[in-house]
Scaffold this active site. Structure first.
Site, PDB file in Angstrom:
ATOM      1  N   ASP A 110      23.688  29.355  -0.436  1.00 20.71           N
ATOM      2  CA  ASP A 110      24.699  28.728   0.406  1.00 20.71           C
ATOM      3  C   ASP A 110      25.714  29.809   0.775  1.00 20.71           C
ATOM      4  OD1 ASP A 110      26.369  26.758   1.589  1.00 20.71           O
ATOM      5  OD2 ASP A 110      25.663  25.288   0.129  1.00 20.71           O
ATOM      6  N   ASP A 212      27.472  27.425   5.448  1.00 24.09           N
ATOM      7  CA  ASP A 212      28.525  26.420   5.366  1.00 24.09           C
ATOM      8  C   ASP A 212      29.434  26.451   6.602  1.00 24.09           C
ATOM      9  OD1 ASP A 212      29.727  24.535   3.366  1.00 24.09           O
ATOM     10  OD2 ASP A 212      31.483  25.794   3.683  1.00 24.09           O
ATOM     11  N   GLU A 254      25.232  24.792   8.990  1.00 21.67           N
ATOM     12  CA  GLU A 254      25.862  23.469   8.945  1.00 21.67           C
ATOM     13  C   GLU A 254      26.826  23.379  10.117  1.00 21.67           C
ATOM     14  OE1 GLU A 254      28.707  20.658   6.108  1.00 21.67           O
ATOM     15  OE2 GLU A 254      29.105  22.779   6.353  1.00 21.67           O
ATOM     16  N   ASP A 329      27.312  15.942   0.538  1.00 22.77           N
ATOM     17  CA  ASP A 329      28.535  15.421   1.164  1.00 22.77           C
ATOM     18  C   ASP A 329      28.365  13.984   1.649  1.00 22.77           C
ATOM     19  OD1 ASP A 329      29.869  17.907   0.941  1.00 22.77           O
ATOM     20  OD2 ASP A 329      29.069  18.594   2.873  1.00 22.77           O
TER      21      ASP A 329
HETATM   22  C1  GLC Z   1      30.860  22.050   3.869  1.00 19.60           C
HETATM   23  C2  GLC Z   1      30.269  21.709   2.535  1.00 19.60           C
HETATM   24  C3  GLC Z   1      31.261  20.896   1.763  1.00 19.60           C
HETATM   25  C4  GLC Z   1      32.498  21.744   1.554  1.00 19.60           C
HETATM   26  C5  GLC Z   1      33.032  22.257   2.883  1.00 19.60           C
HETATM   27  C6  GLC Z   1      34.019  23.358   2.659  1.00 19.60           C
HETATM   28  O1  GLC Z   1      31.068  20.954   4.658  1.00 19.60           O
HETATM   29  O2  GLC Z   1      29.046  21.063   2.703  1.00 19.60           O
HETATM   30  O3  GLC Z   1      30.770  20.445   0.542  1.00 19.60           O
HETATM   31  O4  GLC Z   1      33.478  20.992   0.921  1.00 19.60           O
HETATM   32  O5  GLC Z   1      32.023  22.796   3.698  1.00 19.60           O
HETATM   33  O6  GLC Z   1      33.371  24.498   2.188  1.00 19.60           O
END
Ligand code: GLC
Length: 557
Positions: A110, A212, A254, A329
């Protein structure tokens, strides 16, 4: 890289190993605890690799395992080149990569590079004084004329995205918690540091990255622009060239802001950016326009089909879809889209069928393959998630009754996905010999992996079958998508076609029997590829469906 067996199956340069693979997300904190401290760890993950191999998965996306104060469970990194002590050591990590590789499983890290922890040495330096060489690693602004924040940007975890730092009297930007300061991607030194760190991990043999909130890195905070900033795609192309480009790695961004158009920018064949993105339109479409996920709307199947179908069509000849119902999430898939009261098993299998037979790379979130459900916590004290706790404070301060908030949290809190993996009916679901950092869902005595493996009619075996089907039938990987009965609020019917092979998928999204009239083009006979009731090898003009029945018939002309 010489990745999974899949490399052998490549027949054209347009085909990639990650087209045929199924990914599995591990949330390390909650997966398997080897040392009894109540927190999952890397040796715990290694001990479950055979389980994942048996399921058929080819890639593991590991949520962050780096050193971190754990303000946001590791999405706040204080050292990008070390492992959090509670998760293990770099040696453990190297062993994980090796052991996974021996089972033809790749490891995706990640990549959390929109922000760091406030304990990262860069930020410690940056906040020290205005002339520090690391000052420009983060985003600092003078207060507004009234002394308040420079503008009204808000943090995703509630409250202003700017915090005043007394050391210099400036505000710094944090689009998540105040302990997650945003990196300044406009600074070329920041980008170089990140690329060098990525190459350091690539050299350790990983299979790629999940990135992320990667749509944030081009942010233009003074213009109030967070996602899709003007230099976003330049940065991704630069990153690609400096790191994973040409190395046959899997990269998935993401991107909550992605549209089918922007997904083609990220994942288009000639773009040299990413393999694919996670888009969330099917998730956000179910949220309330004012209260968001804290007040989800009832499932609207016609809308859901329209969104999934739109993405299937948009990326049919270029780009690539990721496919998922859940992640760390989001609520548990079967709780959100299925029925956990009377039809947990049937509806979880139905959802898996619908998702895994679409075009794209499926991502299974840990526990989904055994039908784990949302957790019915009864007090706010049982929650651990920073977002849930912040939002509770804000909503209750604004007048919402605590029990009302709890209702929303029971449906939507991120902790629904974060309770420990249920391995067996042993205490704490076999997750840990100690006290877990967050309560285990009480239903572990019946919903657990050991029971699922022992029962050939289980959700687990259904997943295993679907994952195997994807490897065996190119029509699932590459077939053209077409939908039927778009306006029907109860069933999802689609077809995949590749050359002379057609696959038709029929799924009942309701806890009721239904009689369905099928359009002539969708009436086929052949081989039953999947079913959660009795096998069917034909689709006639009229079919009677059981509650949550889903099946797929493959016809060869
Ligand atoms: C993304 C992650 C989440 C995290 C956020 C900040 O959305 O999936 O879990 O809190 O980023 O890093």
């Amino acid at each position: 890289m010489d990745h999974p067996s899949t490399a052998k199956q490549m027949s054209s340069p347009l085909q990639q190993w990650w087209h045929t693979t199924t990914a599995y997300q591990v949330y390390p904190r909650s997966f398997s605890d080897s040392d009894g401290d109540g927190i999952g760890d890397i040796p715990g993950i290694i001990s479950k690799l055979d389980y994942l191999k048996d399921l058929g998965i080819g890639v593991i996306w590991l949520s962050p395992i780096y050193r971190s104060p754990m303000d946001d469970n590791g999405y706040d990194i204080s050292d990008y080149r070390d492992i959090a002590a509670e998760f293990g050591t770099l040696d453990d990590f190297d062993q994980l990569v090796r052991e996974a590789k021996a089972r033809d499983i790749g490891i995706l890290l990640d990549l959390v590079v929109n922000h760091t922890s406030d304990e990262h040495p860069w930020f410690v330096q940056s906040r020290a004084d205005r002339d520090n060489p690391y000052r420009d690693f983060y985003i600092w602004r003078r207060p507004a004329a009234d002394g308040g924040p420079p503008n009204d940007l808000q943090s995703s975890f509630g409250g202003p995205a700017w915090t005043l730092d007394p050391a210099t009297g400036d505000y710094y930007l944090h689009l998540f918690s105040r302990r997650q300061p945003d990196l300044n991607w406009q600074n070329p030194r920041v980008r170089e540091e990140i690329y060098s760190m990525m190459n350091w991990w690539i050299a350790r043999g990983i299979a790629g990255f999940r990135m992320d909130v990667i749509d944030y890195i081009g942010k233009q905070p003074d213009a109030g622009i967070v996602t899709d900033g003007s230099r976003l795609h330049d940065y991704l192309q630069e990153m690609n060239a400096a790191t994973f480009g040409g190395r046959d790695l899997l990269t998935v961004g993401e991107t909550w802001s992605a549209t089918p158009q922007s997904a083609l920018l990220y994942s288009g064949r000639d773009r040299n950016e990413l393999s694919m993105v996670f888009q969330f339109e099917h998730v956000t479409q179910q949220w309330d326009s004012v209260y968001g996920k804290w007040r989800p709307k009832p499932l609207d199947l016609v809308a859901l089909k329209a969104v999934l179908g739109k993405w299937q069509q948009a990326l049919s000849t270029d780009g690539w879809n990721s496919l998922f119902w859940g992640n760390h999430d989001l609520p548990r898939a079967v709780s959100r889209y299925g029925d956990v009261t009377g039809y947990r098993v049937a509806s979880a299998k139905m959802l898996a069928t619908v998702l895994h037979l679409l075009k794209g790379t499926p991502f299974v979130y840990q526990g989904e393959e055994i039908g784990m459900t949302n957790v019915p916590f009864t007090t706010i004290d049982q929650y651990r998630d920073i977002e849930t706790l912040n939002m509770q404070r804000l909503h209750v301060d604004a007048g919402l009754l605590p029990e009302e908030f709890l209702k929303g949290a029971n449906e939507s809190s991120r902790d629904n996905a974060r309770t420990p993996m249920q391995w067996s009916s042993d205490p704490h679901g076999g997750f840990s010999s100690g006290i877990p950092w967050i309560d285990v869902n009480d239903n572990y005595t019946t919903v657990n992996a050991a029971a699922a493996i022992a029962d050939t009619a289980s959700i687990w075996h259904h997943y295993r079958h679907l994952i195997g089907m994807r490897k065996a039938h190119p029509v699932i990987v590459y077939g053209q998508y077409r939908s039927y009965l778009d306006d029907d609020p109860n069933v999802f019917v689609y077809e995949r076609q590749l050359d002379e092979v057609r696959l038709v998928v029929v799924a009942n999204f309701k806890p009721l029997p239904l009689s369905l009239t099928m359009p002539p083009e969708a009436q086929i006979r052949g081989l039953c590829l999947s079913s959660n009731y009795a096998a069917r090898d034909r689709i006639d003009a009229t079919i009677d469906l059981a509650p949550y029945e889903a099946f797929a018939v493959l016809e060869r002309r």
